[in-house]
Enzyme design. Sequence first.
Site, PDB file in Angstrom:
ATOM      1  N   ASP A   1      -5.834 -53.312  18.567  1.00  0.00           N
ATOM      2  CA  ASP A   1      -6.633 -53.414  19.782  1.00  0.00           C
ATOM      3  C   ASP A   1      -6.993 -51.989  20.208  1.00  0.00           C
ATOM      4  O   ASP A   1      -6.123 -51.194  20.565  1.00  0.00           O
ATOM      5  CB  ASP A   1      -5.829 -54.132  20.879  1.00  0.00           C
ATOM      6  CG  ASP A   1      -6.645 -54.383  22.145  1.00  0.00           C
ATOM      7  OD1 ASP A   1      -7.660 -53.695  22.353  1.00  0.00           O
ATOM      8  OD2 ASP A   1      -6.240 -55.263  22.928  1.00  0.00           O
TER       9      ASP A   1
ATOM     10  N   TYR B   1     -16.607 -52.095  28.041  1.00  0.00           N
ATOM     11  CA  TYR B   1     -16.817 -51.721  29.442  1.00  0.00           C
ATOM     12  C   TYR B   1     -15.960 -50.549  29.907  1.00  0.00           C
ATOM     13  O   TYR B   1     -16.060 -50.135  31.056  1.00  0.00           O
ATOM     14  CB  TYR B   1     -16.589 -52.912  30.376  1.00  0.00           C
ATOM     15  CG  TYR B   1     -15.295 -53.664  30.183  1.00  0.00           C
ATOM     16  CD1 TYR B   1     -14.113 -53.204  30.745  1.00  0.00           C
ATOM     17  CD2 TYR B   1     -15.266 -54.848  29.459  1.00  0.00           C
ATOM     18  CE1 TYR B   1     -12.934 -53.890  30.574  1.00  0.00           C
ATOM     19  CE2 TYR B   1     -14.090 -55.545  29.279  1.00  0.00           C
ATOM     20  CZ  TYR B   1     -12.917 -55.064  29.832  1.00  0.00           C
ATOM     21  OH  TYR B   1     -11.748 -55.746  29.655  1.00  0.00           O
TER      22      TYR B   1
ATOM     23  N   ARG C   1      -2.245 -44.795  37.488  1.00  0.00           N
ATOM     24  CA  ARG C   1      -2.916 -44.414  36.245  1.00  0.00           C
ATOM     25  C   ARG C   1      -4.168 -43.608  36.562  1.00  0.00           C
ATOM     26  O   ARG C   1      -5.022 -44.045  37.346  1.00  0.00           O
ATOM     27  CB  ARG C   1      -3.267 -45.685  35.460  1.00  0.00           C
ATOM     28  CG  ARG C   1      -3.609 -45.473  34.017  1.00  0.00           C
ATOM     29  CD  ARG C   1      -3.757 -46.793  33.295  1.00  0.00           C
ATOM     30  NE  ARG C   1      -4.934 -47.539  33.742  1.00  0.00           N
ATOM     31  CZ  ARG C   1      -5.494 -48.531  33.063  1.00  0.00           C
ATOM     32  NH1 ARG C   1      -4.965 -48.922  31.917  1.00  0.00           N
ATOM     33  NH2 ARG C   1      -6.552 -49.164  33.520  1.00  0.00           N
TER      34      ARG C   1
END
Length: 408
Positions: A195, A220, A367
């Site tokens: 992934d 995206y 994050r």
Amino acid sequence: MIPSLADARALDAADPIAGYRKQFAIPPGVVYLDGNSLGALPLGTAARLGEVIRREWGEGLVRSWNSADWIGMPRRIGAMIAPLIGAQADEVIACDSTSVNLFKLIAAALAMRPGRKVVLSEPGNFPTDLYLIAGLEAQGLAAKRLVEREALEAALDDSVALLLLTHVHYKTGAMHNMAKLTRAAHDVGALVLWDLSHSAGAVPVDLNGGNADLAVGCGYKYFNGGPGAPAFAFVAKRHQAALQQPLTGWMSHAAPFAFVDDYTPAPGIERLLTGTPPILGLAALEEGVRLIAEIGIERLHAKSRALSDFLRAAIAQGAPDLPCISPEGPGPRGSQLSYRHPEAYAIAQALIGRGVIPDFREPDVLRLGLSPAYIRFEDCWHAAQALSEVLASGEWEREEFTTRRAVT
């Protein structure tokens, strides 16, 4: 050395890709550190979509499937993505969502390894990856096995059909050694599905160099394709003839416009298609991919490393007690820095109130995404200052920041 605002501006002045920031819509006064969740809007996207809507759809109507090559967009965009992830043009296709592509390729991999059901992954992998294994497990087609990342190689045995891993961890930014783990899986006869959702478009990926079997990724984040943009899928050429994906829609047929009753899969990567391509979404994705390809992954990665080093040093000065959980030094990591704090959600909300947009991941991770196509060193300096002030002032304790709302 303690990074200063003057240092940041000097680095921006010397940045060879600084001019590309002008090609993105960044609101004035905003420091956007969430491009690893939703990339910023390329200014060319609105014009491209306007052309598709007004001329291709409005004037061309159904003829544009041929005259504007709508029918070729999944293959064309896949070929644009391919060199950015170390693949050949005929090994990548843009289609569906990351989740749908994961389902297709997990199921296909299990079918290619009859007699084996184990899909091996790690706890804390991105939830959708684990949920899709569980869905196939509920149908009796798979058996999920999770082991900590340091034990993955030891857990590979002849019961494993597929090793499914996210190349760059979505919370920490830690990067797996793709070539090493792929080789270990192949040694026991297993396939590997990578992934690339937090890798593609920001850090170098070499699927063919690592002898990868299968991969997926989203459009995206670092490809700036817009919310819910189509994803992409990779199948190594050596596996394409044997691959049987379960969602055998009409666009994956060898002759979709023959309209016959019996299914025959397309001979190459197009067998990964399912239904009618979403042209507006693909047009936006194509503009984002075009821009990232023009900048180049090597230049993007070099800037990403410099940004993260600068930001880490600035935060260490202003918030020395805030633990960073992303890998240090020259080792492999994604284009982000992640910090742990029990009130990370409230801190993120307080930062947003100051015009700095970070990301929060349950239960306690702040994050900071560093999209090098448009993030400046000055942005990093301001973010570090804002974080230091929020922590020192305790403003994150205000009810407006601690009250939980839905976050993406």
